[in-house]
Design a protein around this motif. Structure first.
Motif, short mmCIF file in Angstrom:
data_model
loop_
_atom_site.label_atom_id
_atom_site.label_comp_id
_atom_site.label_asym_id
_atom_site.label_seq_id
_atom_site.Cartn_x
_atom_site.Cartn_y
_atom_site.Cartn_z
N ALA A 149 43.61 -63.11 23.05
CA ALA A 149 44.79 -62.57 22.76
C ALA A 149 45.69 -62.03 24.23
O ALA A 149 47.01 -62.05 24.30
CB ALA A 149 44.74 -61.18 21.86
N GLU A 194 53.40 -55.58 14.57
CA GLU A 194 52.47 -56.87 14.87
C GLU A 194 51.11 -56.43 14.82
O GLU A 194 50.17 -57.29 14.58
CB GLU A 194 52.85 -57.27 16.41
N LYS A 246 50.21 -56.87 11.30
CA LYS A 246 50.17 -58.25 10.98
C LYS A 246 49.06 -58.98 11.70
O LYS A 246 48.84 -60.15 11.13
CB LYS A 246 51.55 -58.76 11.31
N ASP A 283 49.16 -59.93 14.81
CA ASP A 283 49.63 -60.78 15.84
C ASP A 283 49.48 -59.90 17.33
O ASP A 283 50.34 -59.39 17.54
CB ASP A 283 50.94 -61.11 15.58
N ALA A 326 49.07 -61.13 20.28
CA ALA A 326 49.27 -61.66 21.30
C ALA A 326 50.65 -60.93 21.66
O ALA A 326 51.19 -60.44 22.62
CB ALA A 326 49.81 -63.06 21.03
N LEU A 327 51.82 -60.94 20.80
CA LEU A 327 53.22 -60.52 20.86
C LEU A 327 52.87 -58.88 21.13
O LEU A 327 53.57 -58.13 22.09
CB LEU A 327 53.87 -60.68 19.64
#
Length: 235
Positions: free
Chosen positions: A7, A195, A198, A200, A202-203
């Motif tokens: 990540a 994020e 969700k 996510d 990385a973002l």
């Protein structure tokens, strides 16, 4: 550990590659926060100075209220603004709900008391030092306000930076009145919250690294300006 390492690697890759989605969010965040700080400074700096130089009934109560407003709960501000700006609210005809303008208004409400209260403290010290000199020169209250604000500009810049730090880290109010709409009102703090939910990472980490870098930069700048102001006064 491998998941977190991946990540972080993906997050740095997003930053290095200048990912368009990431930097669109960062750009909107800066636009909203800088606009809010500018408006709050135009209100808070003269207001804080005026509370030192002018005498009027209820002044002490206003100062106490101003200090109390420094701790305004963001979600409460967001809720009140939502009710005012919603279609059924008194300001619904303006169509500001779920727009960057609504987010700017929320941040202005939150950081104006901070800037005004800290400005009052800075100007109070300067007024105690220069009061007799300014009065002997026949300086009017408005003239004295301008003079003291200019003389305390380095200390006041740290005050403005404190306001920016508060604005850039805001989540609750901007989430409520902005709606966290993709490509419209999604800023760094609200995007990180979304994020993470969700999955996510990385973002979220990419945005978190940028937000943390901004925070560290702001605090370092405020510290250096404070030290410079102390040396200038000591000289």
């Amino acid at each position: 550990m491998d998941e977190f390492a991946s990540a972080f690697q993906a997050a740095f890759q997003l930053i290095v590659s200048l990912d368009s989605n990431l930097f669109e969010i960062v750009s909107l965040s800066l636009q909203v926060s800088l606009s809010a700080v500018l408006i709050a400074s135009l209100i808070g700096l003269p207001l804080g100075a005026a509370l030192v130089l002018f005498t009027f009934p209820g002044k002490r109560g206003l100062v106490v209220m101003l200090n109390a407003l420094m701790g305004l709960p963001p979600v409460v501000v967001g809720l009140i603004l939502y009710l005012l700006l919603s279609r059924s609210g008194p300001l619904g005809v303006l169509g500001l709900l779920f727009t960057p303008t609504a987010m700017i208004i929320a941040q202005v409400i939150l950081i104006t008391p901070i800037i005004a209260a800290l400005t009052r403290q800075v100007v109070q010290e300067l007024w105690s030092e220069y009061r007799e000199q300014l009065m002997s020169l026949g300086c009017s209250p408005s003239c004295a306000i301008r003079t003291l604000l200019w003389d305390g500009r380095f200390s006041l810049i740290t005050t403005v930076l404190a306001g920016f730090g508060r604005a850039s880290a805001e989540v609750g109010a901007v989430m409520i009145v902005g709606g966290n709409i993709d490509h419209v009102t999604r800023v760094m703090t609200t995007a990180i919250a979304l994020e993470v939910s969700k999955g996510d990472l990385a973002l979220a980490l990419g945005l978190g690294i940028i937000l943390l870098s901004l925070s560290l930069g702001i605090n370092a700048t405020a510290f250096l300006l404070g030290e410079f102001a102390k040396k200038r006064i000591g000289a």
